[in-house]
Design an enzyme around this catalytic site. Structure first.
Site, PDB file in Angstrom:
ATOM      1  N   ARG A 165       0.768  -1.078  -0.091  1.00  0.00           N
ATOM      2  CA  ARG A 165      -0.122  -0.104   0.022  1.00  0.00           C
ATOM      3  C   ARG A 165       0.807   1.211  -0.130  1.00  0.00           C
ATOM      4  O   ARG A 165       0.408   2.327   0.661  1.00  0.00           O
ATOM      5  CB  ARG A 165      -0.885   0.130   1.253  1.00  0.00           C
ATOM      6  CG  ARG A 165      -2.055  -1.008   1.256  1.00  0.00           C
ATOM      7  CD  ARG A 165      -3.150  -0.990   0.137  1.00  0.00           C
ATOM      8  NE  ARG A 165      -4.331  -1.949   0.299  1.00  0.00           N
ATOM      9  CZ  ARG A 165      -3.905  -3.303  -0.059  1.00  0.00           C
ATOM     10  NH1 ARG A 165      -2.888  -3.675  -0.596  1.00  0.00           N
ATOM     11  NH2 ARG A 165      -4.983  -3.997   0.268  1.00  0.00           N
ATOM     12  N   SER A 240     -10.479  -0.488   3.424  1.00  0.00           N
ATOM     13  CA  SER A 240      -9.818  -0.656   4.605  1.00  0.00           C
ATOM     14  C   SER A 240      -9.512   0.996   5.202  1.00  0.00           C
ATOM     15  O   SER A 240      -8.780   1.490   4.264  1.00  0.00           O
ATOM     16  CB  SER A 240      -8.395  -1.318   4.532  1.00  0.00           C
ATOM     17  OG  SER A 240      -8.963  -2.656   4.229  1.00  0.00           O
ATOM     18  N   GLU A 336      -4.894   3.884   6.138  1.00  0.00           N
ATOM     19  CA  GLU A 336      -4.246   3.579   4.622  1.00  0.00           C
ATOM     20  C   GLU A 336      -4.917   4.683   3.901  1.00  0.00           C
ATOM     21  O   GLU A 336      -4.487   5.280   2.716  1.00  0.00           O
ATOM     22  CB  GLU A 336      -4.856   2.377   4.220  1.00  0.00           C
ATOM     23  CG  GLU A 336      -4.766   2.088   2.685  1.00  0.00           C
ATOM     24  CD  GLU A 336      -5.812   0.885   2.258  1.00  0.00           C
ATOM     25  OE1 GLU A 336      -5.447  -0.260   2.633  1.00  0.00           O
ATOM     26  OE2 GLU A 336      -6.519   1.431   1.420  1.00  0.00           O
TER      27      GLU A 336
HETATM   28  P1  FAD Z   1      -8.671   8.816  -4.895  1.00  0.00           P
HETATM   29  O1  FAD Z   1      -9.485   8.372  -3.644  1.00  0.00           O
HETATM   30  O2  FAD Z   1      -9.349   9.878  -5.668  1.00  0.00           O
HETATM   31  O3  FAD Z   1      -7.251   9.317  -4.301  1.00  0.00           O
HETATM   32  C1  FAD Z   1      -6.473   8.768  -3.480  1.00  0.00           C
HETATM   33  C2  FAD Z   1      -5.136   9.348  -3.392  1.00  0.00           C
HETATM   34  O4  FAD Z   1      -4.626   9.362  -4.548  1.00  0.00           O
HETATM   35  C3  FAD Z   1      -5.380  10.779  -3.063  1.00  0.00           C
HETATM   36  O5  FAD Z   1      -4.174  11.042  -2.248  1.00  0.00           O
HETATM   37  C4  FAD Z   1      -5.268  11.517  -4.553  1.00  0.00           C
HETATM   38  O6  FAD Z   1      -4.574  12.802  -4.514  1.00  0.00           O
HETATM   39  C5  FAD Z   1      -4.140  10.667  -5.155  1.00  0.00           C
HETATM   40  N1  FAD Z   1      -4.412  10.586  -6.764  1.00  0.00           N
HETATM   41  C6  FAD Z   1      -5.668  10.046  -7.283  1.00  0.00           C
HETATM   42  N2  FAD Z   1      -5.382   9.953  -8.654  1.00  0.00           N
HETATM   43  C7  FAD Z   1      -4.074  10.805  -8.800  1.00  0.00           C
HETATM   44  C8  FAD Z   1      -3.523  10.868 -10.110  1.00  0.00           C
HETATM   45  N3  FAD Z   1      -3.963  10.712 -11.295  1.00  0.00           N
HETATM   46  N4  FAD Z   1      -2.160  11.444 -10.075  1.00  0.00           N
HETATM   47  C9  FAD Z   1      -1.535  11.591  -8.779  1.00  0.00           C
HETATM   48  N5  FAD Z   1      -2.385  11.555  -7.382  1.00  0.00           N
HETATM   49  C10 FAD Z   1      -3.613  10.885  -7.650  1.00  0.00           C
HETATM   50  N6  FAD Z   1      -7.782  -0.705  -2.039  1.00  0.00           N
HETATM   51  C11 FAD Z   1      -6.974  -1.660  -2.392  1.00  0.00           C
HETATM   52  O7  FAD Z   1      -5.810  -1.328  -2.496  1.00  0.00           O
HETATM   53  N7  FAD Z   1      -7.441  -2.921  -2.282  1.00  0.00           N
HETATM   54  C12 FAD Z   1      -8.826  -3.187  -2.151  1.00  0.00           C
HETATM   55  O8  FAD Z   1      -9.378  -4.418  -2.053  1.00  0.00           O
HETATM   56  C13 FAD Z   1      -9.550  -1.995  -2.005  1.00  0.00           C
HETATM   57  N8  FAD Z   1     -10.912  -2.198  -1.892  1.00  0.00           N
HETATM   58  C14 FAD Z   1     -11.785  -1.195  -1.523  1.00  0.00           C
HETATM   59  C15 FAD Z   1     -13.106  -1.410  -1.258  1.00  0.00           C
HETATM   60  C16 FAD Z   1     -14.201  -0.401  -1.267  1.00  0.00           C
HETATM   61  C17 FAD Z   1     -15.551  -0.881  -0.803  1.00  0.00           C
HETATM   62  C18 FAD Z   1     -13.478   1.013  -1.248  1.00  0.00           C
HETATM   63  C19 FAD Z   1     -14.596   2.002  -1.118  1.00  0.00           C
HETATM   64  C20 FAD Z   1     -12.267   1.142  -1.542  1.00  0.00           C
HETATM   65  C21 FAD Z   1     -11.258   0.275  -1.533  1.00  0.00           C
HETATM   66  N9  FAD Z   1      -9.887   0.131  -1.905  1.00  0.00           N
HETATM   67  C22 FAD Z   1      -9.061  -0.822  -2.017  1.00  0.00           C
HETATM   68  C23 FAD Z   1      -9.142   1.570  -1.870  1.00  0.00           C
HETATM   69  C24 FAD Z   1      -9.352   2.479  -3.277  1.00  0.00           C
HETATM   70  O9  FAD Z   1     -10.522   1.782  -4.037  1.00  0.00           O
HETATM   71  C25 FAD Z   1      -7.966   2.518  -3.973  1.00  0.00           C
HETATM   72  O10 FAD Z   1      -7.053   3.241  -3.183  1.00  0.00           O
HETATM   73  C26 FAD Z   1      -8.305   3.121  -5.452  1.00  0.00           C
HETATM   74  O11 FAD Z   1      -7.038   2.992  -5.815  1.00  0.00           O
HETATM   75  C27 FAD Z   1      -8.466   4.647  -5.175  1.00  0.00           C
HETATM   76  O12 FAD Z   1      -8.746   5.192  -6.392  1.00  0.00           O
HETATM   77  P2  FAD Z   1      -9.384   6.722  -6.432  1.00  0.00           P
HETATM   78  O13 FAD Z   1      -9.249   6.934  -8.163  1.00  0.00           O
HETATM   79  O14 FAD Z   1     -10.657   6.801  -6.125  1.00  0.00           O
HETATM   80  O15 FAD Z   1      -8.444   7.547  -5.747  1.00  0.00           O
HETATM   81  N1  EPU Z   2     -10.875 -10.692  10.553  1.00  0.00           N
HETATM   82  C1  EPU Z   2     -11.456 -10.676  12.045  1.00  0.00           C
HETATM   83  N2  EPU Z   2     -12.647 -10.272  12.046  1.00  0.00           N
HETATM   84  C2  EPU Z   2     -13.575  -9.940  11.065  1.00  0.00           C
HETATM   85  C3  EPU Z   2     -12.946  -9.823   9.893  1.00  0.00           C
HETATM   86  C4  EPU Z   2     -11.554 -10.388   9.782  1.00  0.00           C
HETATM   87  O1  EPU Z   2     -10.837 -11.210  13.046  1.00  0.00           O
HETATM   88  O2  EPU Z   2     -14.650  -9.545  11.332  1.00  0.00           O
HETATM   89  C5  EPU Z   2      -9.341 -11.287  10.664  1.00  0.00           C
HETATM   90  C6  EPU Z   2      -9.401 -12.641  10.022  1.00  0.00           C
HETATM   91  O3  EPU Z   2      -8.113 -13.210  10.856  1.00  0.00           O
HETATM   92  C7  EPU Z   2      -9.223 -12.657   8.700  1.00  0.00           C
HETATM   93  C8  EPU Z   2      -8.219 -11.451   8.493  1.00  0.00           C
HETATM   94  O4  EPU Z   2      -8.669 -10.504   9.417  1.00  0.00           O
HETATM   95  O5  EPU Z   2      -8.577 -13.891   8.425  1.00  0.00           O
HETATM   96  C9  EPU Z   2      -8.298 -10.716   7.130  1.00  0.00           C
HETATM   97  O6  EPU Z   2      -9.408 -10.295   6.548  1.00  0.00           O
HETATM   98  P1  EPU Z   2      -9.797 -10.240   5.093  1.00  0.00           P
HETATM   99  O7  EPU Z   2      -9.462 -11.248   4.494  1.00  0.00           O
HETATM  100  O8  EPU Z   2     -10.947  -9.348   5.014  1.00  0.00           O
HETATM  101  O9  EPU Z   2      -8.641  -9.049   4.548  1.00  0.00           O
HETATM  102  P2  EPU Z   2      -8.062  -7.795   5.151  1.00  0.00           P
HETATM  103  O10 EPU Z   2      -6.583  -7.978   5.709  1.00  0.00           O
HETATM  104  O11 EPU Z   2      -9.047  -7.298   6.191  1.00  0.00           O
HETATM  105  C10 EPU Z   2      -6.835  -6.985   3.462  1.00  0.00           C
HETATM  106  C11 EPU Z   2      -6.740  -5.748   2.454  1.00  0.00           C
HETATM  107  C12 EPU Z   2      -8.074  -5.315   1.555  1.00  0.00           C
HETATM  108  C13 EPU Z   2      -8.117  -6.505   0.571  1.00  0.00           C
HETATM  109  C14 EPU Z   2      -8.413  -7.869   1.367  1.00  0.00           C
HETATM  110  C15 EPU Z   2      -8.299  -9.067   0.516  1.00  0.00           C
HETATM  111  C16 EPU Z   2      -5.526  -4.115   3.747  1.00  0.00           C
HETATM  112  C17 EPU Z   2      -5.181  -3.054   4.505  1.00  0.00           C
HETATM  113  N3  EPU Z   2      -6.772  -4.472   3.378  1.00  0.00           N
HETATM  114  O12 EPU Z   2      -8.157  -6.961   4.124  1.00  0.00           O
HETATM  115  O13 EPU Z   2      -7.853  -4.323   0.883  1.00  0.00           O
HETATM  116  O14 EPU Z   2      -9.438  -6.403  -0.451  1.00  0.00           O
HETATM  117  O15 EPU Z   2      -7.352  -7.967   2.081  1.00  0.00           O
HETATM  118  O16 EPU Z   2      -7.109  -9.286  -0.311  1.00  0.00           O
HETATM  119  O17 EPU Z   2      -4.418  -4.616   3.271  1.00  0.00           O
HETATM  120  C18 EPU Z   2      -8.201  -1.979   0.958  1.00  0.00           C
HETATM  121  O18 EPU Z   2      -7.047  -1.717   1.029  1.00  0.00           O
HETATM  122  O19 EPU Z   2      -9.165  -0.917   1.209  1.00  0.00           O
HETATM  123  C19 EPU Z   2      -8.898  -3.265   1.021  1.00  0.00           C
HETATM  124  C20 EPU Z   2     -10.320  -3.354   0.844  1.00  0.00           C
END
Ligand code: FAD
Ligand code: EPU
Length: 340
Positions: A165, A240, A336
């Site tokens: 990240r 997250s 994050e």
């Molecule tokens: P924004 O929120 O618009 O911006 C994020 C940051 O990037 C800001 O600091 C902004 O200034 C900068 N930025 C954006 N675009 C540019 C650009 N073109 N040039 C320079 N800087 C820029 N993330 C994960 O890694 N894994 C996941 O599984 C995941 N699951 C998600 C699930 C949900 C339901 C939600 C709401 C979010 C999740 N995210 C996850 C976080 C998010 O989706 C990602 O970080 C995504 O890449 C953000 O994209 P955005 O365009 O919305 O960025």
């Molecule tokens: N867990 C609990 N309680 C809960 C849920 C989860 O204890 O209610 C514990 C369990 O041990 C489980 C572990 O947390 O095994 C991991 O949970 P999960 O698989 O849901 O993943 P996460 O670590 O919480 C990360 C990323 C997600 C990504 C998923 C799947 C980060 C910060 N988050 O979540 O990314 O989608 O793995 O790979 O690394 C994001 O970055 O926004 C994001 C959603």
């Protein structure tokens, strides 16, 4: 021709659904718009914020400056062989739409990253990751425009300084460099499918899939995510809120003696990665609600906007969660989400 708007409400532009006012707001539709923008007094004099899909930001106040909203579109094939395809993707493309385009063409490498909200340009920003894959694995280069000088900068993979990240764009280049395109290489055959993640295996089994494909892995990921993560259109959130922390082996062993069920995964330099969701749940926060903000009932790492929460309320809840985890486990959680 760019149009700088004044006093724009950002609520529809962030997935937390937080109301915040942008003093100035401009939509970038072409790279030339950025060069035009650089000549404007507002650009020179105001604080700047680059915004993609707003799915990883928390607004805690109005933006007394200029919001630069990315709408650069287009996908070009820059190189192709029998085995691979290299695509240069404009940064304002929607990430999930792009993933679906690749899945439909049977181009492999990003199917595990299905359904992540946001833009292609923000993907390298925090090296998005899910279900055992990080976007850095397929990235060839990232192109950006240095905002102050207007010079085009090209970063190869090493230059992006990717980590969990993390990247150079989230650190020293934050708000300095506008990512304009991302070039990535995907496989056309002999795909390396990543089905090792327990939940993917279980879901494929439930789907009666014995020979997984890019399409079925993508479907499985979409299924898992839809069950676990709240849909921002229904319940505001930014995924997250914190990163999963890493602690020393020693610290882990000492905590494990007190908390035998504590999960941990070995990480770099003999450190241990601990799920923040587990730590937060142990502190009793799962499903808790304070005013309009809450800790999600199924995934405690996700903080949600139940109803009309302000950015300060979301942040205050997050900081209380962080303080409990610090007190109980002596582990400091790092956000994050980009707090603005
Ligand atoms: P924004 O929120 O618009 O911006 C994020 C940051 O990037 C800001 O600091 C902004 O200034 C900068 N930025 C954006 N675009 C540019 C650009 N073109 N040039 C320079 N800087 C820029 N993330 C994960 O890694 N894994 C996941 O599984 C995941 N699951 C998600 C699930 C949900 C339901 C939600 C709401 C979010 C999740 N995210 C996850 C976080 C998010 O989706 C990602 O970080 C995504 O890449 C953000 O994209 P955005 O365009 O919305 O960025
Ligand atoms: N867990 C609990 N309680 C809960 C849920 C989860 O204890 O209610 C514990 C369990 O041990 C489980 C572990 O947390 O095994 C991991 O949970 P999960 O698989 O849901 O993943 P996460 O670590 O919480 C990360 C990323 C997600 C990504 C998923 C799947 C980060 C910060 N988050 O979540 O990314 O989608 O793995 O790979 O690394 C994001 O970055 O926004 C994001 C959603």
């Amino acid at each position: 021709m760019i149009r700088i708007q004044e006093n724009v409400q950002l609520k529809p532009f962030n997935t937390f659904g937080i109301p915040a006012n942008a003093r100035y707001f401009v939509s970038i539709q072409a790279v030339d718009d950025l060069f035009e923008l650089q000549q404007a007094d507002i650009f020179k004099n105001e604080v700047r914020l680059i915004l993609g899909g707003g799915s990883n930001v928390l607004f805690t106040h109005d933006i007394d400056g200029l919001v630069i909203h990315n709408n650069l579109k287009g996908i070009q094939v820059s190189h192709e062989t029998d085995e691979t395809i290299t695509l240069k993707v404009a940064s304002g493309e929607v990430w999930h739409t792009f993933v679906m385009h690749c899945v439909q063409h049977n181009w492999g490498g990003i199917e595990n990253l299905s359904l992540i909200p946001g833009t292609v340009g923000a993907a390298p920003m925090q090296n998005i990751g899910a279900y055992g894959v990080e976007v850095q694995e397929v990235i060839e280069k990232v192109e950006g425009i240095e905002l102050l000088s207007g010079s085009v900068q090209v970063f190869d993979k090493a230059g992006c300084r990717f980590g969990y990240r993390e990247s150079i764009f989230k650190q020293e280049l934050k708000e300095k460099n506008f990512i304009s395109s991302v070039t990535l290489t995907l496989t056309k055959k002999n795909h390396l499918l990543r089905t090792g993640y327990g939940a993917i295996q279980d879901t494929l089994r439930e789907m009666n899939v014995t020979a997984p494909t890019i399409q079925s892995v993508s479907e499985a990921v979409i299924h898992i995510r839809s069950k676990k993560l709240p849909d921002p259109r229904v319940l505001g959130n930014a995924g997250s809120f914190f990163k999963n922390p890493t602690i020393t082996q020693q610290h882990y062993v000492s905590l494990k003696s007190e908390w035998p069920t504590m999960p941990g995964y070995s990480s770099e330099n003999q450190s241990v990665k601990v799920p923040a969701a587990w730590l937060i749940e142990q502190c009793g926060w799962k499903g808790k609600r304070l005013a309009g903000a809450g800790v999600h009932q199924h995934q405690p790492l996700v903080i949600v906007n139940y109803e009309h929460a302000t950015g300060e309320e979301i942040l205050s809840l997050a900081m209380q969660v962080r303080a409990s985890v610090k007190e109980r486990f002596d582990i400091t959680l790092t956000p994050e989400v980009n707090i603005i």
